[in-house]
Design an enzyme around this catalytic site. Structure first.
Site, mmCIF file in Angstrom:
data_model
loop_
_atom_site.group_PDB
_atom_site.id
_atom_site.type_symbol
_atom_site.label_atom_id
_atom_site.label_comp_id
_atom_site.label_asym_id
_atom_site.label_seq_id
_atom_site.Cartn_x
_atom_site.Cartn_y
_atom_site.Cartn_z
ATOM 1 N N CYS A 41 -13.134 -6.705 15.748
ATOM 2 C CA CYS A 41 -13.103 -6.517 14.177
ATOM 3 C C CYS A 41 -12.318 -5.379 14.626
ATOM 4 O O CYS A 41 -13.170 -3.833 13.994
ATOM 5 C CB CYS A 41 -14.735 -6.790 14.191
ATOM 6 S SG CYS A 41 -14.352 -7.033 12.348
ATOM 7 N N CYS A 90 -14.437 -3.811 10.436
ATOM 8 C CA CYS A 90 -15.826 -3.692 11.666
ATOM 9 C C CYS A 90 -15.625 -2.154 11.845
ATOM 10 O O CYS A 90 -16.287 -0.898 11.240
ATOM 11 C CB CYS A 90 -16.795 -4.409 11.807
ATOM 12 S SG CYS A 90 -16.460 -6.104 11.915
ATOM 13 N N ASP A 91 -15.170 -1.595 12.758
ATOM 14 C CA ASP A 91 -15.084 -0.969 14.139
ATOM 15 C C ASP A 91 -14.016 0.088 13.850
ATOM 16 O O ASP A 91 -14.124 0.977 14.736
ATOM 17 C CB ASP A 91 -15.515 -1.140 15.564
ATOM 18 C CG ASP A 91 -16.377 -2.671 15.542
ATOM 19 O OD1 ASP A 91 -17.402 -2.078 14.184
ATOM 20 O OD2 ASP A 91 -16.533 -3.597 16.317
#
Ligand code: NAP
Length: 306
Positions: free
Chosen positions: A135, A138-139
């Site tokens: 992701c 997200c990261d």
């Protein structure tokens, strides 16, 4: 005493949330149960540009807006994983068991979505959270100013690559063929952004110490292995259906494991419906919402007069 529901929706992605709202608005006692947080995998989309009414919106924002809207109608129980379903009375009633309790219902909608496919590269599991991610939204932030690869050639891979480049990563896409699967619009954006692509190649191994330091790629045409220095590996090679609950109660699946439905989102089991990515086909938020609405209205039709 436990409530007796008309419709229990499993999964609060766009399909499940829409179904919950349509269920309640049709007069059905409806509950939505979600193992994580509402929004499903679309929460991870850096940008959604093809959901009508929103020129550009992040998946997370769209999911939050949907939740705020549908919560005016339906209760969504988040962080409650459904573990088992038992069909009673020839399938006319069901008991949905979660890790926290159980819900009796006259019908069930499976909107359980999909999960990220793994490549099977050596080190993929071991470096999860230490350089391997599924992701970018997200990261990605943790890799600002660093070199990353995105593996895959579909819409998700291109979107992730564009997002990572925008936030300041040095991005290379690695794709197993010599042609991207992503929609032409996204391919053009990738070209304009100047993201480099390594064609015909797979990632064989991910290497490092406490963090990822390199990957070994294998070119299928030249049969040459190359070691690339990278800090991050974003796997974006498609999805697999979350079909375990469906399989458990005998819902018919296609050869890829997606739930087979008719146009009204009915499955082979009476009063069990499916909607959204778990049905395969065109996996887009707008389609998931439409299927969720259709499924709830089918449940309403089927429960009339009961
Ligand atoms: P996808 O379309 O299935 O693409 C997966 C990609 O990964 C393909 O390029 C595939 O290669 C490659 N791949 C599969 N298995 C692999 C393996 N074991 N090793 C290496 N590469 C592998 O998946 P997706 O991109 O996640 O998209 C899923 C669905 O969501 C699609 O329907 C897509 O249209 C939709 N989506 C839409 C948007 C949008 O903005 N419109 C954004 C994200 C997703 P091949 O090409 O060789 O098969």
């Amino acid at each position: 005493m436990n409530k007796d529901y008309d419709l229990v929706v499993i999964g609060a992605g766009p399909a499940g949330m829409t179904a919950g709202m349509y269920g309640v608005r049709s007069g059905l006692e409806t509950l939505v149960v979600e193992k994580g947080i509402s929004g499903g995998l679309s929460n991870e989309a850096p940008e959604i540009e093809n959901y009508p009414g929103f020129k550009k919106v992040s998946g997370m924002e769209l999911g939050e807006r949907m939740k705020e809207h549908v919560s005016e109608y339906v209760e969504i129980k988040e962080l409650e994983k459904v573990e088992r379903i038992i069909l009673n009375d020839n399938g006319k009633r069901a008991e949905v068991f979660t890790e926290k309790g159980s819900y009796a219902t006259k019908s069930v909608l499976m909107s359980t979505g999909t999960r990220h496919r793994k490549s099977g590269a050596k080190g993929e599991d071991g470096f999860l959270g230490r350089g391997v991610s599924y992701c970018a939204t997200c990261d990605g932030f943790f890799f600002k100013g660093k070199s990353v690869i995105v593996v895959g050639g579909g819409d998700s891979a291109v979107r992730e690559a564009l997002h990572l480049q925008k936030i300041g990563c040095g991005v290379t896409v690695i794709h197993r063929r010599d042609k991207l699967r992503a929609e032409p619009y996204l391919q053009r954006k990738l070209e304009e952004a100047g993201v480099s692509i390594i064609w015909d190649s797979e990632v064989k191994a991910i290497k490092g110490d406490d963090m990822v330091r390199s990957v070994v790629t294998y070119n299928k045409k030249t049969e040459v292995e190359t070691e690339l220095t990278v800090n991050g590996v974003f796997m974006s090679i498609g999805e697999e259906p979350n079909n375990e609950l469906a399989a458990q109660i005998g819902v018919a699946l296609d050869k890829n494991g997606y739930i087979i439905t008719d146009k009204s989102q009915r499955t082979n089991i009476e009063r069990v419906y499916a909607a959204g990515d778990i049905t395969g086909g065109i996996r887009q938020v707008v389609v998931a919402c439409a299927e969720g609405a259709t499924a709830a209205l089918s449940a309403y039709d089927d429960l009339q007069g009961i």
